[in-house]
Write a protein that holds these residues in place. Structure first.
Motif, PDB file in Angstrom:
ATOM      1  N   SER A 198      -4.900   8.742 -11.203  1.00 35.69           N
ATOM      2  CA  SER A 198      -6.182   8.211 -11.664  1.00 35.69           C
ATOM      3  C   SER A 198      -7.362   9.116 -11.346  1.00 35.69           C
ATOM      4  N   GLU A 199      -7.152  10.183 -10.598  1.00 32.93           N
ATOM      5  CA  GLU A 199      -8.234  11.142 -10.375  1.00 32.93           C
ATOM      6  C   GLU A 199      -8.566  11.868 -11.679  1.00 32.93           C
ATOM      7  N   CYS A 200      -7.565  12.007 -12.541  1.00 34.01           N
ATOM      8  CA  CYS A 200      -7.767  12.672 -13.831  1.00 34.01           C
ATOM      9  C   CYS A 200      -7.740  11.670 -14.983  1.00 34.01           C
ATOM     10  N   HIS A 201      -6.712  10.846 -15.003  1.00 35.45           N
ATOM     11  CA  HIS A 201      -6.492   9.945 -16.138  1.00 35.45           C
ATOM     12  C   HIS A 201      -7.323   8.672 -15.969  1.00 35.45           C
ATOM     13  N   LYS A 202      -8.259   8.489 -16.890  1.00 35.64           N
ATOM     14  CA  LYS A 202      -9.158   7.337 -16.853  1.00 35.64           C
ATOM     15  C   LYS A 202      -8.855   6.398 -18.019  1.00 35.64           C
ATOM     16  N   SER A 203      -8.968   5.112 -17.770  1.00 39.16           N
ATOM     17  CA  SER A 203      -8.611   4.128 -18.794  1.00 39.16           C
ATOM     18  C   SER A 203      -9.739   3.818 -19.762  1.00 39.16           C
ATOM     19  N   HIS A 204     -10.917   3.537 -19.229  1.00 39.74           N
ATOM     20  CA  HIS A 204     -12.010   3.064 -20.082  1.00 39.74           C
ATOM     21  C   HIS A 204     -13.171   4.049 -20.157  1.00 39.74           C
ATOM     22  N   ARG A 205     -12.927   5.268 -19.788  1.00 43.41           N
ATOM     23  CA  ARG A 205     -13.870   6.365 -20.019  1.00 43.41           C
ATOM     24  C   ARG A 205     -13.051   7.634 -20.206  1.00 43.41           C
ATOM     25  N   ALA A 206     -13.697   8.690 -20.640  1.00 42.78           N
ATOM     26  CA  ALA A 206     -12.973   9.923 -20.916  1.00 42.78           C
ATOM     27  C   ALA A 206     -12.299  10.445 -19.650  1.00 42.78           C
ATOM     28  N   SER A 207     -11.062  10.867 -19.787  1.00 40.09           N
ATOM     29  CA  SER A 207     -10.335  11.414 -18.644  1.00 40.09           C
ATOM     30  C   SER A 207     -10.988  12.708 -18.176  1.00 40.09           C
ATOM     31  N   VAL A 208     -10.751  13.031 -16.926  1.00 40.71           N
ATOM     32  CA  VAL A 208     -11.461  14.138 -16.274  1.00 40.71           C
ATOM     33  C   VAL A 208     -10.461  15.179 -15.774  1.00 40.71           C
ATOM     34  N   PHE A 209     -10.734  16.445 -16.053  1.00 39.36           N
ATOM     35  CA  PHE A 209      -9.873  17.517 -15.547  1.00 39.36           C
ATOM     36  C   PHE A 209     -10.329  17.849 -14.129  1.00 39.36           C
ATOM     37  N   TYR A 210      -9.686  17.174 -13.188  1.00 42.11           N
ATOM     38  CA  TYR A 210     -10.090  17.205 -11.777  1.00 42.11           C
ATOM     39  C   TYR A 210     -10.179  18.630 -11.236  1.00 42.11           C
ATOM     40  N   CYS A 211      -9.299  19.504 -11.710  1.00 42.46           N
ATOM     41  CA  CYS A 211      -9.231  20.871 -11.180  1.00 42.46           C
ATOM     42  C   CYS A 211     -10.505  21.678 -11.429  1.00 42.46           C
ATOM     43  N   THR A 212     -11.289  21.288 -12.447  1.00 43.93           N
ATOM     44  CA  THR A 212     -12.461  22.080 -12.817  1.00 43.93           C
ATOM     45  C   THR A 212     -13.585  22.011 -11.790  1.00 43.93           C
ATOM     46  N   GLN A 213     -13.462  21.133 -10.813  1.00 47.16           N
ATOM     47  CA  GLN A 213     -14.506  21.108  -9.792  1.00 47.16           C
ATOM     48  C   GLN A 213     -14.481  22.379  -8.951  1.00 47.16           C
ATOM     49  N   CYS A 214     -13.334  23.043  -8.925  1.00 43.86           N
ATOM     50  CA  CYS A 214     -13.223  24.317  -8.194  1.00 43.86           C
ATOM     51  C   CYS A 214     -12.866  25.483  -9.126  1.00 43.86           C
ATOM     52  N   HIS A 215     -12.047  25.194 -10.131  1.00 44.39           N
ATOM     53  CA  HIS A 215     -11.552  26.245 -11.023  1.00 44.39           C
ATOM     54  C   HIS A 215     -12.197  26.091 -12.395  1.00 44.39           C
ATOM     55  N   SER A 216     -13.274  26.808 -12.640  1.00 48.54           N
ATOM     56  CA  SER A 216     -13.981  26.686 -13.921  1.00 48.54           C
ATOM     57  C   SER A 216     -13.108  27.123 -15.090  1.00 48.54           C
ATOM     58  N   GLU A 217     -12.173  28.060 -14.825  1.00 45.92           N
ATOM     59  CA  GLU A 217     -11.310  28.551 -15.899  1.00 45.92           C
ATOM     60  C   GLU A 217     -10.343  27.471 -16.392  1.00 45.92           C
ATOM     61  N   GLU A 231       0.836  -1.198   0.000  1.00 42.67           N
ATOM     62  CA  GLU A 231       0.000   0.000   0.000  1.00 42.67           C
ATOM     63  C   GLU A 231       0.873   1.251   0.000  1.00 42.67           C
ATOM     64  N   GLY A 232       0.345   2.323  -0.560  1.00 35.95           N
ATOM     65  CA  GLY A 232       1.089   3.567  -0.621  1.00 35.95           C
ATOM     66  C   GLY A 232       2.038   3.649  -1.804  1.00 35.95           C
ATOM     67  N   THR A 233       1.868   2.747  -2.778  1.00 36.54           N
ATOM     68  CA  THR A 233       2.767   2.726  -3.943  1.00 36.54           C
ATOM     69  C   THR A 233       2.042   3.137  -5.222  1.00 36.54           C
ATOM     70  N   GLY A 234       0.888   3.788  -5.084  1.00 33.11           N
ATOM     71  CA  GLY A 234       0.063   4.122  -6.243  1.00 33.11           C
ATOM     72  C   GLY A 234       0.786   4.890  -7.335  1.00 33.11           C
ATOM     73  N   ASP A 235       1.640   5.824  -6.947  1.00 35.81           N
ATOM     74  CA  ASP A 235       2.376   6.616  -7.942  1.00 35.81           C
ATOM     75  C   ASP A 235       3.226   5.734  -8.857  1.00 35.81           C
ATOM     76  N   GLU A 236       3.760   4.665  -8.291  1.00 32.68           N
ATOM     77  CA  GLU A 236       4.668   3.802  -9.041  1.00 32.68           C
ATOM     78  C   GLU A 236       3.948   3.052 -10.158  1.00 32.68           C
ATOM     79  N   PHE A 237       2.627   3.028 -10.129  1.00 31.31           N
ATOM     80  CA  PHE A 237       1.885   2.366 -11.187  1.00 31.31           C
ATOM     81  C   PHE A 237       2.158   3.033 -12.533  1.00 31.31           C
ATOM     82  N   CYS A 238       2.283   4.358 -12.508  1.00 25.79           N
ATOM     83  CA  CYS A 238       2.544   5.113 -13.735  1.00 25.79           C
ATOM     84  C   CYS A 238       3.986   5.611 -13.799  1.00 25.79           C
ATOM     85  N   LEU A 239       4.483   6.120 -12.675  1.00 23.66           N
ATOM     86  CA  LEU A 239       5.801   6.756 -12.653  1.00 23.66           C
ATOM     87  C   LEU A 239       6.877   5.735 -12.295  1.00 23.66           C
TER      88      LEU A 239
END
Length: 234
Positions: free
Chosen positions: A189-208, A147-155
């Motif tokens: 994975s909060e932004c980058h999605k595999s089997h659906r469109a990826s999501v710009f997580y920041c837009t939940q607070c920053h509409s710009e 546990e705690g190795t989530g970053d290593e999945f991509c990086l």
């Protein structure tokens, strides 16, 4: 006994003695052929096991929608695992990774116990659909990591061999830098999605931030709407 009769008897005796020897010589050949056939079949099965078509052909009926997203062409309009339209399939990691030669097992590396559990669930029909969406942390744990190795999945070496600081620098020219960690570390994975469109997580607070979204990506609000589709399929 005539010489002719003696000769016939001798020849017959020699032939009878030779037949068991010939049979003995054939056995290694037969065994060798069987071993070669089994080996070739095993290699063929293992290669197929590494292909997306294996997932839904043998035991994973619930994998149909996931394989369908993998099979889509890049840089075109498509659908996600829930049936939602995706304006650019490149927004799904499964498509963009396929373009780089990465298949299912390049990311999904389950443990033996997990595979046996899935086989049991498929045989009994005791599985749910659509499958629960998991993040990089769960994917790492599922493949036997701590546990705690989530970053290593991509990086990690062989994938994106960079650090979070490198990411911040790479996207520093964007009007809204999504990798600037002013709110702490947020899982890839909060932004980058595999089997659906990826999501710009920041837009939940920053509409710009929506102005900086890559083609095909969704705002956080639209991403939640896409997830809501899953509830209607359950």
């Amino acid at each position: 006994m005539s010489e002719e009769t003696k000769g016939s008897t001798t020849a017959a005796t020699q032939q009878a003695a030779a037949e068991p020897a010939n049979k003995k010589k054939k056995w290694p050949i037969v065994v060798g052929i069987i071993v070669v056939v089994i080996a070739v079949a095993g290699i063929g099965f293992w290669n197929w096991h590494n292909q997306p078509s294996f997932c839904n052909a043998v035991c994973h009926t619930s994998m149909d929608a996931y394989v369908a997203t993998y099979d889509q062409e890049a840089n075109t309009t498509g659908i996600d695992k829930y049936g939602n339209e995706v304006s650019n399939t490149n927004a799904m990691l499964v498509v963009s990774h396929k373009e780089q030669g990465v298949n299912c097992l390049g990311c999904h590396v389950p443990t033996l116990s997990q595979q046996l559990t899935e086989v049991g669930e498929t045989i009994t029909g005791d599985y749910y659909y659509p499958l629960e969406e998991v993040g990089t942390e769960e994917l790492m744990v599922n493949s036997g990591h701590a546990e705690g190795t989530g970053d290593e999945f991509c990086l990690k070496s062989g994938c994106h061999d960079i650090t979070r600081e490198d990411l911040t620098e790479l996207t520093s020219d964007m009007d809204f830098n999504p990798h600037r960690w002013q709110h702490g570390e947020i899982a890839c994975s909060e932004c980058h999605k595999s089997h659906r469109a990826s999501v710009f997580y920041c837009t939940q607070c920053h509409s710009e931030a929506a102005a900086s979204m890559p083609d095909g990506w969704l705002t956080y609000s639209d991403g939640q709407k896409a997830l809501a589709t899953a509830e209607t399929l359950s």
